[in-house]
Scaffold this motif. Structure first.
Motif, PDB file in Angstrom:
ATOM      1  N   HIS A  64       0.846  -1.194   0.000  1.00 47.30           N
ATOM      2  CA  HIS A  64       0.000   0.000   0.000  1.00 47.30           C
ATOM      3  C   HIS A  64       0.877   1.238   0.000  1.00 47.30           C
ATOM      4  N   GLY A  65       0.262   2.359  -0.363  1.00 49.84           N
ATOM      5  CA  GLY A  65       0.982   3.617  -0.401  1.00 49.84           C
ATOM      6  C   GLY A  65       0.440   4.594   0.632  1.00 49.84           C
ATOM      7  N   MET A  66       1.012   5.774   0.658  1.00 58.61           N
ATOM      8  CA  MET A  66       0.575   6.792   1.616  1.00 58.61           C
ATOM      9  C   MET A  66      -0.860   7.222   1.341  1.00 58.61           C
ATOM     10  N   ARG A  67      -1.307   7.102   0.124  1.00 61.54           N
ATOM     11  CA  ARG A  67      -2.680   7.463  -0.249  1.00 61.54           C
ATOM     12  C   ARG A  67      -3.702   6.611   0.512  1.00 61.54           C
ATOM     13  N   HIS A  68      -3.307   5.431   0.941  1.00 60.24           N
ATOM     14  CA  HIS A  68      -4.222   4.494   1.572  1.00 60.24           C
ATOM     15  C   HIS A  68      -4.246   4.622   3.092  1.00 60.24           C
ATOM     16  N   GLY A  69      -4.016   5.833   3.614  1.00 61.74           N
ATOM     17  CA  GLY A  69      -3.972   6.050   5.057  1.00 61.74           C
ATOM     18  C   GLY A  69      -5.333   6.234   5.713  1.00 61.74           C
ATOM     19  N   THR A  70      -6.363   6.515   4.912  1.00 61.21           N
ATOM     20  CA  THR A  70      -7.695   6.681   5.486  1.00 61.21           C
ATOM     21  C   THR A  70      -8.653   5.681   4.848  1.00 61.21           C
ATOM     22  N   LEU A  71      -9.662   5.305   5.591  1.00 64.67           N
ATOM     23  CA  LEU A  71     -10.633   4.336   5.086  1.00 64.67           C
ATOM     24  C   LEU A  71     -11.347   4.872   3.850  1.00 64.67           C
ATOM     25  N   GLY A  72     -11.641   6.161   3.815  1.00 64.87           N
ATOM     26  CA  GLY A  72     -12.300   6.749   2.657  1.00 64.87           C
ATOM     27  C   GLY A  72     -11.488   6.583   1.385  1.00 64.87           C
ATOM     28  N   ARG A  73     -10.187   6.787   1.470  1.00 62.44           N
ATOM     29  CA  ARG A  73      -9.303   6.621   0.308  1.00 62.44           C
ATOM     30  C   ARG A  73      -9.198   5.156  -0.087  1.00 62.44           C
ATOM     31  N   VAL A  74      -9.146   4.282   0.880  1.00 62.35           N
ATOM     32  CA  VAL A  74      -9.073   2.845   0.591  1.00 62.35           C
ATOM     33  C   VAL A  74     -10.346   2.382  -0.113  1.00 62.35           C
ATOM     34  N   MET A  75     -11.486   2.857   0.337  1.00 66.11           N
ATOM     35  CA  MET A  75     -12.759   2.438  -0.252  1.00 66.11           C
ATOM     36  C   MET A  75     -12.825   2.768  -1.745  1.00 66.11           C
ATOM     37  N   GLU A  76     -12.131   3.819  -2.178  1.00 65.67           N
ATOM     38  CA  GLU A  76     -12.153   4.241  -3.577  1.00 65.67           C
ATOM     39  C   GLU A  76     -11.627   3.187  -4.545  1.00 65.67           C
ATOM     40  N   VAL A  77     -10.797   2.262  -4.076  1.00 60.78           N
ATOM     41  CA  VAL A  77     -10.216   1.264  -4.979  1.00 60.78           C
ATOM     42  C   VAL A  77     -11.143   0.062  -5.183  1.00 60.78           C
ATOM     43  N   PHE A  78     -12.248   0.010  -4.454  1.00 60.01           N
ATOM     44  CA  PHE A  78     -13.206  -1.083  -4.567  1.00 60.01           C
ATOM     45  C   PHE A  78     -14.385  -0.671  -5.439  1.00 60.01           C
ATOM     46  N   SER A  79     -15.108  -1.653  -5.953  1.00 63.49           N
ATOM     47  CA  SER A  79     -16.312  -1.395  -6.735  1.00 63.49           C
ATOM     48  C   SER A  79     -17.388  -0.792  -5.827  1.00 63.49           C
ATOM     49  N   GLU A  80     -18.399  -0.187  -6.436  1.00 64.44           N
ATOM     50  CA  GLU A  80     -19.446   0.480  -5.656  1.00 64.44           C
ATOM     51  C   GLU A  80     -20.182  -0.474  -4.724  1.00 64.44           C
ATOM     52  N   ASP A  81     -20.438  -1.706  -5.172  1.00 62.26           N
ATOM     53  CA  ASP A  81     -21.149  -2.648  -4.303  1.00 62.26           C
ATOM     54  C   ASP A  81     -20.306  -3.024  -3.087  1.00 62.26           C
ATOM     55  N   ILE A  82     -19.003  -3.187  -3.268  1.00 62.57           N
ATOM     56  CA  ILE A  82     -18.137  -3.489  -2.122  1.00 62.57           C
ATOM     57  C   ILE A  82     -17.989  -2.257  -1.236  1.00 62.57           C
ATOM     58  N   GLN A  83     -17.961  -1.065  -1.832  1.00 60.52           N
ATOM     59  CA  GLN A  83     -17.908   0.160  -1.033  1.00 60.52           C
ATOM     60  C   GLN A  83     -19.100   0.245  -0.087  1.00 60.52           C
ATOM     61  N   ARG A  84     -20.291  -0.116  -0.578  1.00 61.91           N
ATOM     62  CA  ARG A  84     -21.485  -0.095   0.277  1.00 61.91           C
ATOM     63  C   ARG A  84     -21.348  -1.102   1.422  1.00 61.91           C
ATOM     64  N   GLU A  85     -20.804  -2.292   1.134  1.00 61.28           N
ATOM     65  CA  GLU A  85     -20.597  -3.302   2.178  1.00 61.28           C
ATOM     66  C   GLU A  85     -19.616  -2.799   3.232  1.00 61.28           C
ATOM     67  N   ILE A  86     -18.538  -2.170   2.773  1.00 59.23           N
ATOM     68  CA  ILE A  86     -17.536  -1.637   3.707  1.00 59.23           C
ATOM     69  C   ILE A  86     -18.155  -0.554   4.589  1.00 59.23           C
ATOM     70  N   ALA A  87     -18.907   0.352   3.979  1.00 59.84           N
ATOM     71  CA  ALA A  87     -19.549   1.431   4.750  1.00 59.84           C
ATOM     72  C   ALA A  87     -20.490   0.865   5.796  1.00 59.84           C
TER      73      ALA A  87
END
Length: 125
Positions: free
Chosen positions: A22-45
């Motif tokens: 992972h990189g420094m961009r992945h320091g917050t959950l919001g930024r990490v969620m961006e790399v997943f599809s929308e359906d997985i983003q909803r599950e994570i939220a």
């Protein structure tokens, strides 16, 4: 910091280059969620709901796609407090991928004839 890995089959000489970790961009959950599809983003939220500051672990991991048989890096997120894991899909075809531990042997998905040789070829951030 992430690692750039080169995986080569000694039998058919097919080579892949992937970025794991992972990189420094992945320091917050919001930024990490961006790399997943929308359906997985909803599950994570939904999984992170109710926590003020959810603890998580995120990495891109080495995987082989069961559909296109390509060696890829897929995002893997674990919400620590809820012990829930979310795995992204193959970035090439969207199929489900089998994840491998960093030190586990990987058989070539092309020829099935050799164990992939893995070398670190750089770092990314």
């Amino acid at each position: 910091m992430g690692m750039i890995r080169q995986l080569t089959c000694p039998s058919c000489h097919k080579t892949w280059q992937i970025c794991t970790g992972h990189g420094m961009r992945h320091g917050t959950l919001g930024r990490v969620m961006e790399v997943f599809s929308e359906d997985i983003q909803r599950e994570i939220a939904a999984g992170a709901a109710g926590g003020w500051l959810p603890l998580f672990h995120f990495d891109y991991r080495t995987a082989i796609c069961g559909q296109c048989r390509d060696v890829v890096a897929v995002p893997v997120l674990r919400l620590i407090e809820k012990d829930q894991t979310y795995v992204g899909t193959c970035p090439v075809c969207g199929g489900e991928a089998e994840i491998f531990a960093d030190d586990s042997p990987i058989t070539c998905p092309v020829c099935q004839g050799g164990q992939l040789k893995i070398q670190e070829s750089g770092r990314w951030d």
